[in-house]
Design a protein around this motif. Structure first.
Motif, mmCIF file in Angstrom:
data_model
loop_
_atom_site.group_PDB
_atom_site.id
_atom_site.type_symbol
_atom_site.label_atom_id
_atom_site.label_comp_id
_atom_site.label_asym_id
_atom_site.label_seq_id
_atom_site.Cartn_x
_atom_site.Cartn_y
_atom_site.Cartn_z
ATOM 1 N N PHE A 70 2.505 36.478 36.562
ATOM 2 C CA PHE A 70 3.443 37.065 35.718
ATOM 3 C C PHE A 70 4.744 36.478 35.710
ATOM 4 C CE2 PHE A 70 6.809 40.390 35.126
ATOM 5 C CZ PHE A 70 6.616 40.740 33.930
ATOM 6 N N ALA A 71 5.417 36.080 36.852
ATOM 7 C CA ALA A 71 6.492 35.333 36.898
ATOM 8 C C ALA A 71 6.440 33.925 36.108
ATOM 9 C CB ALA A 71 6.943 34.991 38.589
ATOM 10 N N LEU A 72 5.536 33.398 36.181
ATOM 11 C CA LEU A 72 5.076 32.144 35.597
ATOM 12 C C LEU A 72 4.634 32.337 34.058
ATOM 13 C CD1 LEU A 72 3.205 30.092 38.074
ATOM 14 C CD2 LEU A 72 5.710 29.704 37.673
ATOM 15 N N HIS A 73 4.608 33.568 33.503
ATOM 16 C CA HIS A 73 4.164 33.825 32.186
ATOM 17 C C HIS A 73 2.847 33.358 31.830
ATOM 18 C CE1 HIS A 73 8.204 35.500 31.317
ATOM 19 N NE2 HIS A 73 8.624 34.215 31.806
ATOM 20 N N ALA A 74 1.881 33.339 32.805
ATOM 21 C CA ALA A 74 0.512 32.629 32.755
ATOM 22 C C ALA A 74 -0.391 33.623 32.100
ATOM 23 C CB ALA A 74 0.107 32.315 34.058
ATOM 24 N N LYS A 75 -1.114 33.251 31.293
ATOM 25 C CA LYS A 75 -2.213 34.054 30.490
ATOM 26 C C LYS A 75 -3.447 34.151 31.561
ATOM 27 C CE LYS A 75 -0.278 34.130 26.248
ATOM 28 N NZ LYS A 75 0.538 35.214 26.164
ATOM 29 N N LYS A 76 -3.487 33.317 32.458
ATOM 30 C CA LYS A 76 -4.691 33.643 33.145
ATOM 31 C C LYS A 76 -4.301 32.729 34.525
ATOM 32 C CE LYS A 76 -9.661 32.927 32.160
ATOM 33 N NZ LYS A 76 -9.922 34.243 31.810
ATOM 34 N N ILE A 77 -4.984 33.557 35.778
ATOM 35 C CA ILE A 77 -4.533 33.172 37.221
ATOM 36 C C ILE A 77 -5.521 31.810 37.419
ATOM 37 C CG2 ILE A 77 -4.712 33.839 39.441
ATOM 38 C CD1 ILE A 77 -2.578 35.259 37.656
ATOM 39 N N ASN A 124 -8.011 41.984 47.843
ATOM 40 C CA ASN A 124 -6.925 42.516 46.947
ATOM 41 C C ASN A 124 -5.759 41.926 47.185
ATOM 42 O OD1 ASN A 124 -9.100 44.344 46.519
ATOM 43 N ND2 ASN A 124 -8.406 45.883 47.963
ATOM 44 N N ALA A 125 -5.272 41.828 48.358
ATOM 45 C CA ALA A 125 -3.851 41.399 48.723
ATOM 46 C C ALA A 125 -3.717 39.871 48.038
ATOM 47 C CB ALA A 125 -3.670 41.053 50.252
ATOM 48 N N VAL A 126 -4.692 39.056 48.192
ATOM 49 C CA VAL A 126 -4.419 37.504 47.122
ATOM 50 C C VAL A 126 -4.225 37.943 46.012
ATOM 51 C CG1 VAL A 126 -5.387 35.385 47.160
ATOM 52 C CG2 VAL A 126 -5.524 36.352 49.328
ATOM 53 N N CYS A 127 -5.309 38.912 45.494
ATOM 54 C CA CYS A 127 -5.205 39.247 43.872
ATOM 55 C C CYS A 127 -3.925 39.488 43.359
ATOM 56 C CB CYS A 127 -6.465 39.921 43.432
ATOM 57 S SG CYS A 127 -7.956 39.083 43.510
ATOM 58 N N ASP A 128 -3.490 40.439 44.332
ATOM 59 C CA ASP A 128 -2.082 41.136 43.940
ATOM 60 C C ASP A 128 -0.917 40.034 43.807
ATOM 61 O OD1 ASP A 128 -3.361 43.434 43.410
ATOM 62 O OD2 ASP A 128 -2.665 44.486 45.527
ATOM 63 N N ALA A 129 -0.972 39.330 44.944
ATOM 64 C CA ALA A 129 0.067 38.107 45.150
ATOM 65 C C ALA A 129 0.066 37.246 43.861
ATOM 66 C CB ALA A 129 0.148 37.626 46.110
ATOM 67 N N ALA A 130 -1.349 36.881 43.437
ATOM 68 C CA ALA A 130 -1.466 35.822 42.341
ATOM 69 C C ALA A 130 -1.318 36.205 41.118
ATOM 70 C CB ALA A 130 -3.067 35.396 42.403
ATOM 71 N N LEU A 131 -1.442 37.871 40.949
ATOM 72 C CA LEU A 131 -0.798 38.316 39.621
ATOM 73 C C LEU A 131 0.509 38.361 39.669
ATOM 74 C CD1 LEU A 131 -3.564 41.414 39.686
ATOM 75 C CD2 LEU A 131 -3.403 39.236 37.694
ATOM 76 N N VAL A 132 1.217 38.590 40.654
ATOM 77 C CA VAL A 132 2.673 38.534 40.677
ATOM 78 C C VAL A 132 3.336 37.229 40.344
ATOM 79 C CG1 VAL A 132 4.753 38.715 41.938
ATOM 80 C CG2 VAL A 132 2.995 40.600 41.965
ATOM 81 N N TYR A 133 2.695 36.291 40.885
ATOM 82 C CA TYR A 133 2.959 35.102 40.550
ATOM 83 C C TYR A 133 2.590 34.444 39.285
ATOM 84 C CZ TYR A 133 4.650 33.758 45.186
ATOM 85 O OH TYR A 133 5.172 33.570 46.651
#
Length: 195
Positions: free
Chosen positions: A183-190, A172-181
């Motif tokens: 979002f900041a990078l405007h990525a369509k996929k992690i 959960n913690a890693v996924c949350d952080a990856a989603l924030v990053y």
């Protein structure tokens, strides 16, 4: 579990397990929204017994769920053991479900808690998720939050599963952080690079 409970079950949930000795019963009364204004332990105990008996007479079953139970001290566990003795017509009026980290299992094996451990009718230990389970878990959590598609590449999900050793809290913690990053990078996929 909470969402699958029958409507005839009264559930008390305690998530604050850093209680001081003597006020566990206050938290227990508070969990099913029972008011308490008695300063004396004996009066609180009587109020709790009357609540359990009233629920039983109405055909209701009372369950107390305690999260992060590994933080309870020996006196709190002994108090829970004593509360589990409350019965009517030979029926146990309170079922206690303890949820905790692996330290809980170790703690319950202490000799001082032998009587408490004897009351445990079933226990379950959730081990680390496998690679496939972790990937499915990530997708499940995304779908619960409303994601229409998988936001993590297969490689990214595998990396998260390996880095977390399959522990859901770390996933959960890693996924949350990856989603924030992401979002900041405007990525369509992690991707694996974001992870």
């Amino acid at each position: 579990l909470l969402h699958s409970m029958d409507e005839r079950v009264t559930v008390g949930l305690i998530t604050n397990t850093t209680v001081r000795q003597g006020n566990l019963l206050e938290w227990i009364l508070l969990s099913p929204n029972q008011p308490f204004d008695q300063p004396k332990y004996v009066a609180l105990l009587r109020q709790f017994q009357e609540f359990l008996i009233s629920e039983y007479e109405q055909g209701r079953h009372t369950v107390l769920m305690i999260d992060e139970a590994q933080n309870l001290d020996l006196s709190a566990l002994e108090e829970l053991r004593m509360l589990s003795n409350i019965n009517a017509d030979g029926a146990q009026l309170l079922q206690v479900i303890l949820v905790g980290q692996p330290q809980l299992r170790v703690m319950l094996q202490r000799p001082e808690l032998a009587q408490f451990a004897q009351r445990i009718t079933s226990d379950f230990h959730l081990g680390p998720l496998t690679l496939d389970e972790a990937t499915q878990y990530i997708q499940h959590r995304l779908s619960l939050s409303g994601a229409a598609e998988n936001l993590f590449s297969k490689e990214a999900a595998h990396m998260i599963a390996q880095a977390s050793s399959g522990i859901p809290r770390i996933i959960n913690a890693v996924c949350d952080a990856a989603l924030v990053y992401g979002f900041a990078l405007h990525a369509k996929k992690i991707t694996i690079n974001i992870v």
